[in-house]
Scaffold this motif. Structure first.
Motif, PDB file in Angstrom:
ATOM      1  N   ARG A 167      56.195 -34.601-108.666  1.00  0.00           N
ATOM      2  CA  ARG A 167      57.582 -34.318-108.287  1.00  0.00           C
ATOM      3  C   ARG A 167      57.854 -32.813-108.213  1.00  0.00           C
ATOM      4  NH1 ARG A 167      61.319 -37.019-111.552  1.00  0.00           N
ATOM      5  NH2 ARG A 167      59.718 -38.572-111.800  1.00  0.00           N
ATOM      6  N   GLY A 168      58.582 -32.456-107.161  1.00  0.00           N
ATOM      7  CA  GLY A 168      58.952 -31.053-107.000  1.00  0.00           C
ATOM      8  C   GLY A 168      57.871 -30.200-106.356  1.00  0.00           C
ATOM      9  N   ARG A 169      56.679 -30.776-106.228  1.00  0.00           N
ATOM     10  CA  ARG A 169      55.576 -30.013-105.623  1.00  0.00           C
ATOM     11  C   ARG A 169      55.173 -30.679-104.320  1.00  0.00           C
ATOM     12  NH1 ARG A 169      52.470 -29.970-110.987  1.00  0.00           N
ATOM     13  NH2 ARG A 169      51.580 -31.829-110.115  1.00  0.00           N
ATOM     14  N   VAL A 170      54.682 -29.870-103.395  1.00  0.00           N
ATOM     15  CA  VAL A 170      54.212 -30.439-102.130  1.00  0.00           C
ATOM     16  C   VAL A 170      52.838 -31.074-102.337  1.00  0.00           C
ATOM     17  CG1 VAL A 170      53.544 -29.919 -99.761  1.00  0.00           C
ATOM     18  CG2 VAL A 170      55.465 -28.713-100.807  1.00  0.00           C
ATOM     19  N   VAL A 171      52.687 -32.294-101.846  1.00  0.00           N
ATOM     20  CA  VAL A 171      51.377 -32.939-101.829  1.00  0.00           C
ATOM     21  C   VAL A 171      50.928 -32.940-100.376  1.00  0.00           C
ATOM     22  CG1 VAL A 171      50.047 -34.982-102.448  1.00  0.00           C
ATOM     23  CG2 VAL A 171      52.136 -34.436-103.713  1.00  0.00           C
ATOM     24  N   THR A 172      49.770 -32.364-100.108  1.00  0.00           N
ATOM     25  CA  THR A 172      49.363 -32.237 -98.711  1.00  0.00           C
ATOM     26  C   THR A 172      48.926 -33.586 -98.154  1.00  0.00           C
ATOM     27  OG1 THR A 172      47.040 -31.808 -99.156  1.00  0.00           O
ATOM     28  CG2 THR A 172      48.504 -29.894 -99.159  1.00  0.00           C
ATOM     29  N   THR A 173      48.971 -33.672 -96.831  1.00  0.00           N
ATOM     30  CA  THR A 173      48.541 -34.893 -96.159  1.00  0.00           C
ATOM     31  C   THR A 173      47.111 -35.238 -96.540  1.00  0.00           C
ATOM     32  OG1 THR A 173      50.023 -34.354 -94.345  1.00  0.00           O
ATOM     33  CG2 THR A 173      48.303 -35.950 -93.883  1.00  0.00           C
ATOM     34  N   ASP A 174      46.251 -34.250 -96.633  1.00  0.00           N
ATOM     35  CA  ASP A 174      44.857 -34.526 -97.002  1.00  0.00           C
ATOM     36  C   ASP A 174      44.742 -35.035 -98.433  1.00  0.00           C
ATOM     37  OD1 ASP A 174      43.960 -33.943 -94.523  1.00  0.00           O
ATOM     38  OD2 ASP A 174      43.143 -31.965 -95.011  1.00  0.00           O
ATOM     39  N   GLN A 175      45.543 -34.488 -99.326  1.00  0.00           N
ATOM     40  CA  GLN A 175      45.522 -34.991-100.707  1.00  0.00           C
ATOM     41  C   GLN A 175      45.999 -36.440-100.756  1.00  0.00           C
ATOM     42  OE1 GLN A 175      48.044 -31.978-102.427  1.00  0.00           O
ATOM     43  NE2 GLN A 175      46.333 -30.881-103.346  1.00  0.00           N
ATOM     44  N   LEU A 176      47.011 -36.750 -99.966  1.00  0.00           N
ATOM     45  CA  LEU A 176      47.497 -38.135 -99.939  1.00  0.00           C
ATOM     46  C   LEU A 176      46.433 -39.064 -99.375  1.00  0.00           C
ATOM     47  CD1 LEU A 176      51.168 -37.538 -98.799  1.00  0.00           C
ATOM     48  CD2 LEU A 176      50.434 -38.454-101.000  1.00  0.00           C
ATOM     49  N   LEU A 221      52.439 -29.058 -93.920  1.00  0.00           N
ATOM     50  CA  LEU A 221      51.775 -29.165 -95.219  1.00  0.00           C
ATOM     51  C   LEU A 221      51.645 -30.600 -95.697  1.00  0.00           C
ATOM     52  CD1 LEU A 221      53.245 -26.217 -97.329  1.00  0.00           C
ATOM     53  CD2 LEU A 221      50.901 -26.511 -96.537  1.00  0.00           C
ATOM     54  N   GLY A 222      52.776 -31.213 -95.956  1.00  0.00           N
ATOM     55  CA  GLY A 222      52.720 -32.559 -96.506  1.00  0.00           C
ATOM     56  C   GLY A 222      54.096 -33.033 -96.907  1.00  0.00           C
ATOM     57  N   TYR A 223      54.184 -33.622 -98.101  1.00  0.00           N
ATOM     58  CA  TYR A 223      55.439 -34.230 -98.528  1.00  0.00           C
ATOM     59  C   TYR A 223      55.731 -33.889 -99.977  1.00  0.00           C
ATOM     60  CZ  TYR A 223      54.749 -36.815 -94.261  1.00  0.00           C
ATOM     61  OH  TYR A 223      54.550 -37.134 -92.948  1.00  0.00           O
ATOM     62  N   ARG A 224      57.000 -33.990-100.316  1.00  0.00           N
ATOM     63  CA  ARG A 224      57.416 -33.652-101.673  1.00  0.00           C
ATOM     64  C   ARG A 224      58.462 -34.664-102.121  1.00  0.00           C
ATOM     65  NH1 ARG A 224      58.690 -27.649-102.232  1.00  0.00           N
ATOM     66  NH2 ARG A 224      60.028 -28.052-100.455  1.00  0.00           N
ATOM     67  N   TYR A 225      58.304 -35.147-103.354  1.00  0.00           N
ATOM     68  CA  TYR A 225      59.338 -35.996-103.946  1.00  0.00           C
ATOM     69  C   TYR A 225      60.342 -35.112-104.635  1.00  0.00           C
ATOM     70  CZ  TYR A 225      61.717 -39.381-106.875  1.00  0.00           C
ATOM     71  OH  TYR A 225      62.688 -40.144-107.494  1.00  0.00           O
ATOM     72  N   ARG A 226      61.607 -35.291-104.288  1.00  0.00           N
ATOM     73  CA  ARG A 226      62.673 -34.523-104.922  1.00  0.00           C
ATOM     74  C   ARG A 226      63.252 -35.351-106.042  1.00  0.00           C
ATOM     75  NH1 ARG A 226      65.482 -32.305 -99.538  1.00  0.00           N
ATOM     76  NH2 ARG A 226      65.445 -34.495 -99.029  1.00  0.00           N
ATOM     77  N   ALA A 227      63.138 -34.860-107.234  1.00  0.00           N
ATOM     78  CA  ALA A 227      63.714 -35.607-108.363  1.00  0.00           C
ATOM     79  C   ALA A 227      65.224 -35.637-108.228  1.00  0.00           C
ATOM     80  CB  ALA A 227      63.312 -34.935-109.666  1.00  0.00           C
ATOM     81  N   ASP A 228      65.798 -36.662-108.805  1.00  0.00           N
ATOM     82  CA  ASP A 228      67.233 -36.766-108.846  1.00  0.00           C
ATOM     83  C   ASP A 228      67.815 -35.484-109.450  1.00  0.00           C
ATOM     84  OD1 ASP A 228      69.877 -37.321-109.685  1.00  0.00           O
ATOM     85  OD2 ASP A 228      69.441 -39.460-109.521  1.00  0.00           O
ATOM     86  N   PRO A 229      68.725 -34.806-108.734  1.00  0.00           N
ATOM     87  CA  PRO A 229      69.249 -33.534-109.249  1.00  0.00           C
ATOM     88  C   PRO A 229      69.991 -33.706-110.566  1.00  0.00           C
ATOM     89  CG  PRO A 229      70.410 -34.223-107.247  1.00  0.00           C
ATOM     90  CD  PRO A 229      69.265 -35.154-107.430  1.00  0.00           C
ATOM     91  N   GLY A 230      70.386 -34.951-110.885  1.00  0.00           N
ATOM     92  CA  GLY A 230      71.089 -35.179-112.147  1.00  0.00           C
ATOM     93  C   GLY A 230      70.167 -35.169-113.351  1.00  0.00           C
ATOM     94  N   ASP A 231      68.856 -35.134-113.118  1.00  0.00           N
ATOM     95  CA  ASP A 231      67.918 -35.191-114.248  1.00  0.00           C
ATOM     96  C   ASP A 231      67.700 -33.818-114.856  1.00  0.00           C
ATOM     97  OD1 ASP A 231      67.578 -37.817-114.086  1.00  0.00           O
ATOM     98  OD2 ASP A 231      65.752 -37.754-112.908  1.00  0.00           O
TER      99      ASP A 231
END
Ligand code: CA
Length: 231
Positions: A167-176, A221-231
């Motif tokens: 979470r919060g970090r980019v995971v590259t397409t190749d890593q996925l 680059l890839g994709y990133r999961y954005r954590a709920d800003p309330g956390d």
């Protein structure tokens, strides 16, 4: 201290692993059969498991792996006496994170353990909350998104799991591709794009008020999961 569970019935290998991992600074918990392994898994909540496939009658490594995946997504390094490609593929398909044929070199084992721990966020245990809007349910391969359970395919679950772990970090397409599809060469890049689209659509449709898309595409680059800003 990082805790490693070693499930291995061969006493020589078990002792060697205990010494090796202990010297490297890990706390080692050992089990000599599958039942004990699952018991220790539950009781000790290790950060990583080293699991021998060939265990005494009762529960073999495959069954232990299967039941482990019902409980948690902690990193699992499989050990096998056979270096057969079929075991490797079967292991990765069954949810192992890495695979090492015996006999293995000490340095190689340590390097793999380190690599697995480096890329794993703390293990997700069944029922544990991940953030206010999302919870993964490993034993059902589903996600609870804003209170609604979303059934996912294995690929979609794996994808979301890797993104949430990072979470919060980019995971590259190749890593996925390497982690979810076991495609380290990154041949099927379009597959990632389409799986992300499916996953987003499912999450979007499940919630009444889903809010911002939790999976952000980072161009080139890839994709990133954005954590709920309330956390
Ligand atoms: Ca064995």
């Amino acid at each position: 201290m990082t805790r490693i569970l070693v499930v291995e019935d061969d006493p020589d290998v078990a002792v060697a692993l205990r010494v090796l991992l202990g010297r490297a600074g890990y706390e080692v918990v050992a089990a000599a059969d599958g039942r004990e392994g699952l018991r220790r898994l539950f009781a000790d909540r290790p950060d990583l498991m080293v699991l021998d496939i060939g265990l005494p009658p009762g529960l073999d490594g495959w069954q232990v792996l299967d039941r482990t995946r019902d409980m948690t997504d902690l990193p699992v390094l499989l050990l096998s006496a056979r270096g057969a490609e079929s075991d490797r593929v079967r292991g990765l398909r069954a949810g192992a994170d890495d695979y090492l044929p015996k006999p293995f070199g000490n340095e190689e084992l340590l390097a793999r353990v380190e690599a697995l721990l480096r890329r794993a966020a703390p293990a997700l245990w069944s029922g544990a909350a991940q953030d206010r809007s999302l919870r993964l349910v490993p034993d059902r391969r589903s996600a609870v998104w804003h209170g609604e359970e979303v059934r996912l395919s294995d690929i979609e679950y794996g994808l979301l799991q890797v993104l949430v772990r990072n979470r919060g970090r980019v995971v590259t397409t190749d890593q996925l591709l390497a982690q979810v599809w076991d495609d380290p060469q990154g041949i099927g890049r379009d597959r990632v794009k389409f799986a992300v689209l499916r996953l987003r659509r499912k999450l979007q449709q499940a919630a009444h008020d889903p809010g911002p898309d939790p999976i952000e595409a980072v161009r080139g680059l890839g994709y990133r999961y954005r954590a709920d800003p309330g956390d």
